[in-house]
Every structure is written in C-alpha cells, then in structure tokens.
Write a protein that holds these residues in place. Structure first.
Motif, PDB file in Angstrom:
ATOM      1  N   GLN A  73       0.727  -1.201  -0.652  1.00 32.51           N
ATOM      2  CA  GLN A  73       0.033  -0.252   0.190  1.00 32.51           C
ATOM      3  C   GLN A  73       0.856   0.956   0.434  1.00 32.51           C
ATOM      4  N   ARG A  74       1.875   1.323   0.965  1.00 39.22           N
ATOM      5  CA  ARG A  74       2.414   2.209   0.778  1.00 39.22           C
ATOM      6  C   ARG A  74       3.620   2.697  -0.833  1.00 39.22           C
ATOM      7  N   LEU A  75       3.605   1.102  -1.264  1.00 46.34           N
ATOM      8  CA  LEU A  75       4.721   1.435  -2.964  1.00 46.34           C
ATOM      9  C   LEU A  75       3.723   2.085  -3.884  1.00 46.34           C
ATOM     10  N   GLU A  76       2.287   1.690  -3.683  1.00 46.31           N
ATOM     11  CA  GLU A  76       1.009   2.286  -4.333  1.00 46.31           C
ATOM     12  C   GLU A  76       0.664   3.802  -4.232  1.00 46.31           C
ATOM     13  N   THR A  77       0.815   3.568  -2.532  1.00 43.51           N
ATOM     14  CA  THR A  77       0.363   5.211  -2.362  1.00 43.51           C
ATOM     15  C   THR A  77       1.207   6.310  -2.903  1.00 43.51           C
ATOM     16  N   THR A  78       3.202   5.901  -2.589  1.00 38.50           N
ATOM     17  CA  THR A  78       3.612   6.608  -3.447  1.00 38.50           C
ATOM     18  C   THR A  78       3.766   6.673  -5.044  1.00 38.50           C
ATOM     19  N   LEU A  79       3.468   5.947  -5.468  1.00 36.10           N
ATOM     20  CA  LEU A  79       3.981   5.999  -7.306  1.00 36.10           C
ATOM     21  C   LEU A  79       2.623   6.417  -7.726  1.00 36.10           C
TER      22      LEU A  79
END
Length: 427
Positions: free
Chosen positions: A291-297
């Motif tokens: 979720q952190r990766l997807e949100t930052t992307l």
C-alpha cells in the motif's frame, strides 16, 4: 478425440525459458537448447540469474524490428526536453533535474535500466528462493545434501527466465526512462524511446511532435522531482525490500502437492509450478508495504500529471487529449506489466493517479505552487491512502501565511513532522 490436422497441443513449457524451443511443432534446436541449459545452471551472484534474464530479454526484443534512433531522433528529443524544461519553470518550484538527453532503442532501454531492475527485483527474489529451500522437509534436506545448492541455482534460473521475458516485453512498450513511475535510467538523463513513441502516437488523433513534447514534459517533470527529493528513490525501493523481507511459503501445501506428483513427469511438475506451487503468501506487513508503494507511486504520477497540465494547458491545444490518453494507458497497463506483477506480486502502475492529481491540484489552487511542492520535503509530510480518499480535503484549514520566514518555516515543519519544540533543532 483426435486432434484436427494442423492443431498443436498446448506447449507444456509455456511460460518457461524452454517455451521458444518447444513451441514450433518440429524438432528443437539442440545446440540452442544445450546453450540454454548451460546458461540456466551457470553459477551466478545473487538470487537471480541476470545473465539468463538479459539473454532472454534481448531475444524477446529481437523478435520485432528495433531500429537504432537516428541523429534526427536524438535532436528531436533534445529539443523537446529543452522546451519542456522552459515550460516547467513556470509550473513548479523545482529547478530542472536534466543533465543530459537521449533517444534509446528498445535494446538500449534494457541496457540502461538493468542496474535499477536488479535493485528492484533482488530483495524479492532472494526471499522467494530462500523460502523455496526452507520449504523442503528436514528429511528431504538431509537426503538432498549438495542438491540444495542446485535448488538455489534452479530458483535463480526460474526468476531469470521470468524477469527476462517481462523486461523484453516492457522494452516494447515503455515510452520514457521514467515511464512506470520509478527512476530506472541514469540520474539526470531524460530519455525517450522514439520507436515506441511512434507506435503510441499512431493510435491517437494527435501528431507525433505533440506526443513527443507531451512525453518530454512528463520525463522532465519526473527528473525534477527525483533530483530535488533525494529521499524519494530510497523510499520507493525500501517499500519493495520491506515486501521481500516478509515473504513466506506454505510448506504444508507444497508437501501435499508434491506427494501427489510424479517427479519424472515434466508436464505435471510444470503444471504445479504454473499453478503457484511456490507462490508466496502475503502477510499484513507485506500488504502495508504494498500500500505504501502504490500510494507513493500514485503521488509521484499525480504530481507529474498536475505539473505537466499546468505547464501545457494554455500552450498545447492537444494537452487535455494527451493527458487522458496517458492516464488510460497507465490505468490499463499491458501484458508485460501484468507479467511482472505476477512475478513478484508488485503493482507497478498507480491505481489512484486521478485522485492524486486532484489532491495536488486542489492544494495548489488553495495554497499555491510552493505549498504543493513543499510537501515533498519529508516522507512524513506526504498524503496517505486515507488522504486520497478525500483529495479535496487534504490540509483544508491549514492555510499558509502570505510571507513565511525561514524560522517560521522551520517551526511549521517541526510541528508537522513530530511536534518538536524550536529548541530541539531543525527538521
């Protein structure tokens, strides 16, 4: 029932490095097959056989024409990036992050980005291959002895084969060095792939020059963001590493499946592998990392979308059409992206690009360009997934004063980060 004349049975090696040798219906090229076997079992550093991955990726690229960019292509890219940087100067507080430009062929894209792919894939592959060895029962480990090392080699070859197929497919789709939202090329080099840009523009009712300029704007905006937010690259890569560290494999499930498989039946083994025999199971920690990766992307792509729109809206009549075309392309993805997602379980395209673009645009309209770009000063200031649920409400009521001194700024930043008092040092 007998096969009809001309029918071909399904290739049992589909999805593996052997597919190309057994997919033609005739005898395979035995010399090529032996070379492939040697490449698979050759010693290699790390969890992925990158030599095998590179060879397979180049073979995939070579299946279609891959013209080398001409000097005219290079000049067009350089001119487009130069103009893009001039326009972006009025749309963001960040200065240009471009130090050089390049027009790449698909094979050049592969060579120029392979080091970053290694950083991205290795943490996940290392834990998957390690988990494969740990998944064996203790009795089997004792009996296997030195064969445990062979299992590691086989795991590296499996990853190398799948990564190679995925990267070869991506090379035929990517438009720029930062096309998937990650900084894959050399720092400061704004690069485009003219052959793929032409293929993309052919499907649009827009001229090639406009498409090239719009993509140059996006590439130059990516370069600015990553050049002026030094923690962002590590932030993204650490999310991938956090995901990899939590990988575990269902040992009991593997034992149950293996007990019913004849190890001398290659088709049965291939079906088990294709069916997810060693598929890792996601943990809550992994879900949080994803979720952190997807949100930052999404925040990266949304910021780029917002900045490019501000820079081009009044200058390019086709800007809105091109913005929507890029959004649809990113949302839909492609076969190679799906392959990579299935390989390591990571979603490389942001699901919430529109929400993120709305959030950045709303913040700019309420508080100005400086307030929008200042959010990137520290990861703790970034909007969360919950903020994307209400993009118009991000920082509502937190209006900045018209004039903000350096001391006021430091104090406000400390308060936003962790509530430190002014005596506890600057953020």
């Amino acid at each position: 029932m007998d096969d009809k004349p001309g029918d071909q049975p399904e290739n049992p090696f589909r999805g593996t490095p052997f597919e190309q040798f057994f997919g033609g219906g005739g005898m395979p090229d035995l010399n090529a097959l032996m070379h492939q076997m040697q490449a698979m079992m050759a010693p290699h550093d790390g969890a992925v056989n990158w030599q095998l991955a590179g060879d397979l990726a180049r073979q995939v690229i070579a299946q279609e024409k891959d013209p080398s960019p001409s000097q005219r292509d290079a000049d067009q890219v350089a001119d487009a990036v130069r103009l893009a940087d001039l326009w972006l100067d009025e749309a963001t507080e960040f200065d240009s992050g471009v130090t050089s430009t390049a027009a790449w062929s698909r094979a050049e894209w592969l060579e120029q980005t392979k080091e970053r792919w290694q950083i991205l894939v290795e943490p996940v592959a290392e834990h998957v291959v390690g988990a494969m060895g740990q998944a064996m029962p203790e009795e089997a480990k004792a009996m296997a002895g030195p064969l445990i090392g062979m299992l590691s080699q086989l795991g590296g070859a499996m990853f190398g084969g799948q990564v190679g197929q995925a990267l070869g497919g991506l090379a035929g789709e990517v438009l720029t060095a930062s096309d998937i939202g990650l900084p894959l090329g050399p720092d400061g080099r704004a690069a485009l792939v003219p052959a793929n840009v032409r293929a993309f523009s052919d499907g649009l009712d827009v001229g090639y020059d406009d498409v090239l300029l719009h993509l140059a704007l996006r590439e130059a905006a990516h370069q600015r963001l990553f050049a002026h937010v030094p923690w962002l690259r590590d932030h993204l890569m650490s999310a991938v590493a956090d995901y990899g560290r939590g990988i575990s494999i269902d040992t009991a499930g593997i034992e149950e499946q293996l007990s019913s498989i004849n190890p001398m039946d290659p088709e049965a083994m291939q079906e088990a592998l294709a069916g997810g025999l060693f598929e890792p199971k996601r943990t809550p920690a992994q879900e949080a990392a994803l979720q952190r990766l997807e949100t930052t992307l999404a925040l990266v792509e949304g910021w780029v979308d917002e900045v490019v729109n501000q820079a081009a809206a009044e200058r390019m009549p086709t800007a809105a059409k091109l913005q929507e075309a890029v959004r649809r392309r990113r949302a839909a993805g492609g076969p190679a992206e799906e392959t990579f997602s299935a390989l390591v379980g990571l979603e490389l395209r942001p699901r919430r690009l529109r929400d993120a673009a709305t959030l950045w645009g709303s913040l700019r309209s309420r508080q100005g360009v400086e307030a929008r770009d200042t959010v990137w000063l520290h990861p703790d200031l970034l909007p969360t997934a919950a903020d994307l649920d209400d993009p118009l409400g991000f920082r509502e009521g937190q209006e900045l004063p018209a004039e903000l001194s350096e001391a006021d700024f430091d104090a406000a930043l400390r308060e936003l980060l962790d509530g430190q008092s002014p005596d506890e040092g600057t953020a």
